[in-house]
Design a protein around this motif. Structure first.
Motif, mmCIF file in Angstrom:
data_model
loop_
_atom_site.group_PDB
_atom_site.id
_atom_site.type_symbol
_atom_site.label_atom_id
_atom_site.label_comp_id
_atom_site.label_asym_id
_atom_site.label_seq_id
_atom_site.Cartn_x
_atom_site.Cartn_y
_atom_site.Cartn_z
ATOM 1 N N ALA A 358 -1.943 0.146 -10.976
ATOM 2 C CA ALA A 358 -1.850 -1.319 -10.951
ATOM 3 C C ALA A 358 -0.734 -1.784 -10.027
ATOM 4 N N MET A 359 0.359 -1.024 -9.961
ATOM 5 C CA MET A 359 1.462 -1.400 -9.082
ATOM 6 C C MET A 359 1.032 -1.317 -7.619
ATOM 7 N N GLU A 360 0.277 -0.294 -7.275
ATOM 8 C CA GLU A 360 -0.201 -0.178 -5.902
ATOM 9 C C GLU A 360 -1.190 -1.297 -5.573
ATOM 10 N N GLU A 361 -1.979 -1.706 -6.546
ATOM 11 C CA GLU A 361 -2.909 -2.809 -6.320
ATOM 12 C C GLU A 361 -2.162 -4.127 -6.107
ATOM 13 N N LEU A 362 -1.086 -4.346 -6.862
ATOM 14 C CA LEU A 362 -0.259 -5.541 -6.645
ATOM 15 C C LEU A 362 0.345 -5.522 -5.244
ATOM 16 N N ARG A 363 0.844 -4.376 -4.867
ATOM 17 C CA ARG A 363 1.422 -4.236 -3.521
ATOM 18 C C ARG A 363 0.377 -4.554 -2.460
ATOM 19 N N SER A 364 -0.851 -4.112 -2.665
ATOM 20 C CA SER A 364 -1.920 -4.371 -1.696
ATOM 21 C C SER A 364 -2.233 -5.862 -1.595
ATOM 22 N N VAL A 365 -2.261 -6.558 -2.727
ATOM 23 C CA VAL A 365 -2.517 -8.000 -2.724
ATOM 24 C C VAL A 365 -1.400 -8.734 -1.983
ATOM 25 N N GLN A 366 -0.165 -8.366 -2.275
ATOM 26 C CA GLN A 366 0.968 -9.008 -1.610
ATOM 27 C C GLN A 366 0.941 -8.744 -0.102
ATOM 28 N N THR A 367 0.640 -7.515 0.273
ATOM 29 C CA THR A 367 0.579 -7.170 1.697
ATOM 30 C C THR A 367 -0.471 -8.008 2.411
ATOM 31 N N GLU A 368 -1.613 -8.192 1.779
ATOM 32 C CA GLU A 368 -2.666 -9.007 2.373
ATOM 33 C C GLU A 368 -2.196 -10.454 2.556
ATOM 34 N N ILE A 369 -1.491 -10.986 1.578
ATOM 35 C CA ILE A 369 -0.987 -12.362 1.679
ATOM 36 C C ILE A 369 -0.044 -12.497 2.869
ATOM 37 N N PHE A 370 0.915 -11.583 2.980
ATOM 38 C CA PHE A 370 1.956 -11.739 3.998
ATOM 39 C C PHE A 370 1.460 -11.354 5.392
ATOM 40 N N GLU A 371 0.498 -10.436 5.475
ATOM 41 C CA GLU A 371 -0.060 -10.114 6.787
ATOM 42 C C GLU A 371 -0.742 -11.335 7.402
ATOM 43 N N GLY A 372 -1.312 -12.188 6.558
ATOM 44 C CA GLY A 372 -1.967 -13.385 7.063
ATOM 45 C C GLY A 372 -1.013 -14.438 7.577
ATOM 46 N N LEU A 373 0.285 -14.270 7.306
ATOM 47 C CA LEU A 373 1.272 -15.262 7.742
ATOM 48 C C LEU A 373 1.900 -14.911 9.085
ATOM 49 N N ASN A 374 1.588 -13.740 9.604
ATOM 50 C CA ASN A 374 1.893 -13.398 10.997
ATOM 51 C C ASN A 374 3.384 -13.368 11.316
ATOM 52 N N PHE A 375 4.204 -12.966 10.365
ATOM 53 C CA PHE A 375 5.599 -12.680 10.694
ATOM 54 C C PHE A 375 5.889 -11.217 10.363
ATOM 55 N N PRO A 376 6.930 -10.634 10.964
ATOM 56 C CA PRO A 376 7.256 -9.240 10.687
ATOM 57 C C PRO A 376 7.780 -9.099 9.251
ATOM 58 N N PHE A 377 7.268 -8.095 8.533
ATOM 59 C CA PHE A 377 7.820 -7.813 7.203
ATOM 60 C C PHE A 377 7.696 -6.329 6.910
ATOM 61 N N ARG A 378 8.445 -5.889 5.940
ATOM 62 C CA ARG A 378 8.440 -4.476 5.559
ATOM 63 C C ARG A 378 8.443 -4.350 4.040
ATOM 64 N N VAL A 379 7.984 -3.197 3.569
ATOM 65 C CA VAL A 379 7.925 -2.911 2.141
ATOM 66 C C VAL A 379 8.932 -1.808 1.833
ATOM 67 N N LEU A 380 9.766 -2.042 0.840
ATOM 68 C CA LEU A 380 10.824 -1.098 0.473
ATOM 69 C C LEU A 380 10.630 -0.575 -0.949
ATOM 70 N N ASP A 381 10.888 0.710 -1.124
ATOM 71 C CA ASP A 381 10.974 1.302 -2.462
ATOM 72 C C ASP A 381 12.441 1.203 -2.867
ATOM 73 N N MET A 382 12.729 0.346 -3.826
ATOM 74 C CA MET A 382 14.125 0.012 -4.119
ATOM 75 C C MET A 382 14.807 1.104 -4.950
ATOM 76 N N PRO A 383 16.091 1.359 -4.650
ATOM 77 C CA PRO A 383 16.821 2.442 -5.315
ATOM 78 C C PRO A 383 17.270 2.072 -6.719
ATOM 79 N N THR A 384 17.801 3.061 -7.397
ATOM 80 C CA THR A 384 18.128 2.939 -8.821
ATOM 81 C C THR A 384 19.073 1.779 -9.125
ATOM 82 N N GLU A 385 20.064 1.556 -8.267
ATOM 83 C CA GLU A 385 21.055 0.521 -8.563
ATOM 84 C C GLU A 385 20.511 -0.886 -8.351
ATOM 85 N N GLU A 386 19.322 -1.002 -7.774
ATOM 86 C CA GLU A 386 18.692 -2.304 -7.554
ATOM 87 C C GLU A 386 17.621 -2.619 -8.603
ATOM 88 N N LEU A 387 17.453 -1.732 -9.569
ATOM 89 C CA LEU A 387 16.453 -1.954 -10.611
ATOM 90 C C LEU A 387 17.056 -2.762 -11.748
#
Length: 509
Positions: A358-387
């Motif tokens: 389900a987490m990967e599916e959420l990521r896919s939905v978000q990626t589709e939304i932001f790809e349509g906005l045509n600005f540069p973006f990146r996806v990060l796997d956040m480290p332990t201290e950021e959780l």
């Protein structure tokens, strides 16, 4: 989440001050999903205390200790050992109390059969002594259980084994999207561009309310509407059901979702959420919601679903209110960090073995939304201290913002496993076709068989945090005349279908 805050959650539950009244309509009518869920509401007007797995904690204190350390969680010294001691004491008292209650029941049966008055009086005296012992044991047990809950609530969620260790700088870039980032430039600052185009007014916001409040004018206001409906259209396409949420929630619900209404560790204590004053002290404490995640999670509180109807997927629109006490520096400029904003939130309730997917599916939905906005973006796997305390794993999405000269967070996705569900009492009944198995290895309780009615897993992800998206679109899409003066905006054509009216400063690309 601070220790004092988590203690306050235990206190809320003890006092029943933050009762959660559930109003159930027809079977399944409260829940919005493509499938109509079979719901088994628990018939109580009081939200029960969180149900934490003390056995799993006791069997894995070394892991729990290392996990808290890696996450920089404010876990008091000796808290885990205290959980083990109090859990043992709880079991001892529960066993002793059960025996005493059984003895009282046996005496009752015995008294009904006794004919001799003297013998009956002796048994009656024994019963009185047992009653006192039972009452005393009950009081001891309540005290121990309250202490145990307060300690266990301070323990953060487990961590996915693939999560990087360390601070924010240790985040791993999973993917990059969009065109190449343009050069950082102060002339692309969204505040100066917004003022020049007459679409942002921070001065009026400061006069009417205070700093970090704002007005969106004309094309900026229309851009908010277009972004909201664009992101919503993609969520609906992927099977999410639309919900408009309350912006006011009980503080207890916010706490159970893992949010911190007050930071008692600060000196002096500060508020992280806006609290609504009440003239009646017996009323539950109310706060302005910091995110639609909170009321969306509250939709499913105290329910048992059938496994066949999972996952339940909703997308909620609400206003988010952030006191952001103590925030300062570049991140507070303009629209990047504000006290109120519109936010479209994705929320999923699923079975315990389905949350990684389900987490990967959420990521896919978000990626589709932001790809349509045509600005540069990146996806990060956040480290332990950021959780946060509730997150088992978290992905952040960052857009390049040339006016700020840096990447800026526009979205996040969190798998909270059963952290929220145990506090909100969201469960499901296993399908008869589901094989019996042991609990996931992350729980470190391999000796336990999986329960027939386990706690569900919950996930959340931002579909559109409007001000951050406006920052990214303005700073990447601004156009200038020969003198370097801002004269317009290039906006992605994906938004055109959701735009109202015409504009002399907008060019669709």
């Amino acid at each position: 989440m601070s220790s004092s805050l988590l203690s306050s959650l235990s206190h809320c539950c003890q006092r029943q001050h933050f009762n959660f009244v559930l109003q159930h309509g027809p079977k399944g009518s409260r829940f919005l999903s493509v499938k109509t869920p079979e719901v088994h509401p628990v018939t109580t007007t009081v939200l029960p205390k969180p149900r934490l797995d003390y056995r799993a904690i006791s069997e894995s204190i070394v892991y729990k200790s290392h996990n808290a350390f890696n996450r920089k969680a404010p876990l008091p010294i000796g808290a885990l050992q205290s959980v083990v001691r109090h859990y043992d004491e709880q079991k001892r008292l529960s066993s002793k109390l059960s025996m005493k209650r059984h003895s009282r029941s046996s005496l009752g049966e015995k008294m009904r059969k006794i004919k001799d008055p003297i013998e009956k009086q002796a048994v009656l005296e024994e019963a009185k002594l047992l009653k006192v012992e039972v009452t005393d044991l009950e009081q001891q047990l309540v005290t121990v259980e309250d202490i145990l809950l307060g300690l266990a609530l301070q323990i953060p969620n487990d961590t996915h084994p693939d999560v990087p260790l360390g601070p924010e700088e240790a985040a791993v870039v999973l993917s990059t999207h969009g065109r190449d980032p343009i050069a950082a430039s102060g002339k692309r600052d969204h505040m100066s561009i917004g003022r020049a185009l007459g679409i942002l007014d921070f001065e009026a916001g400061a006069t009417v309310t205070g700093s970090s409040w704002y007005y969106l004018l004309g094309e900026a206001a229309l851009l908010e509407m277009a972004l909201t409906n664009y992101a919503l259209s993609i969520a609906l396409k992927h099977g999410f059901r639309f919900v408009t949420t309350p912006d006011v929630v009980r503080a207890d619900i916010a706490l159970r979702c893992g949010f911190q209404p007050r930071d008692q560790n600060a000196d002096p204590p500060v508020s992280q959420m806006y609290h609504i004053a009440s003239s009646n002290p017996s009323h539950p404490e109310l706060v302005l919601s910091g995110t639609a995640e909170i009321p969306l999670g509250g939709m499913f509180v105290n329910q048992i679903f059938t496994e066949e109807v999972l996952p339940l997927k909703v997308v909620g629109l609400g206003r988010s209110f952030r006191a952001e006490a103590g925030a300062r520096g570049a991140d507070t400029r303009g629209l990047y960090r504000v006290h109120q904003f519109s936010k479209l939130e994705l929320f999923v309730v699923c079975s315990e073995d389905a949350s990684d997917q389900a987490m990967e599916e959420l990521r896919s939905v978000q990626t589709e939304i932001f790809e349509g906005l045509n600005f540069p973006f990146r996806v990060l796997d956040m480290p332990t201290e950021e959780l946060g305390a509730s997150a088992y794993r978290k992905y952040d999405m960052e857009a390049w913002m040339p006016g700020r000269g840096s990447w800026g967070e526009i979205s996040s996705t969190s798998n909270c496993t059963d952290y929220q569900a145990r506090r909100l009492h969201i469960r499901y009944r296993r399908s008869s076709a589901t094989p019996k198995h042991t609990l996931p290895s992350s729980s470190f309780a391999s000796t336990q068989s999986a329960p027939a009615i386990p706690f569900a897993h919950t996930l959340n992800g931002t579909a559109a945090a409007i001000p951050r998206l406006i920052v990214a679109l303005i700073e990447n899409g601004a156009t200038f005349d020969e003198a370097g003066k801002p004269v317009g905006l290039d906006l992605p054509s994906t938004l055109k279908a959701f735009w109202h009216g015409t504009s002399s400063i907008i060019r669709w690309t």
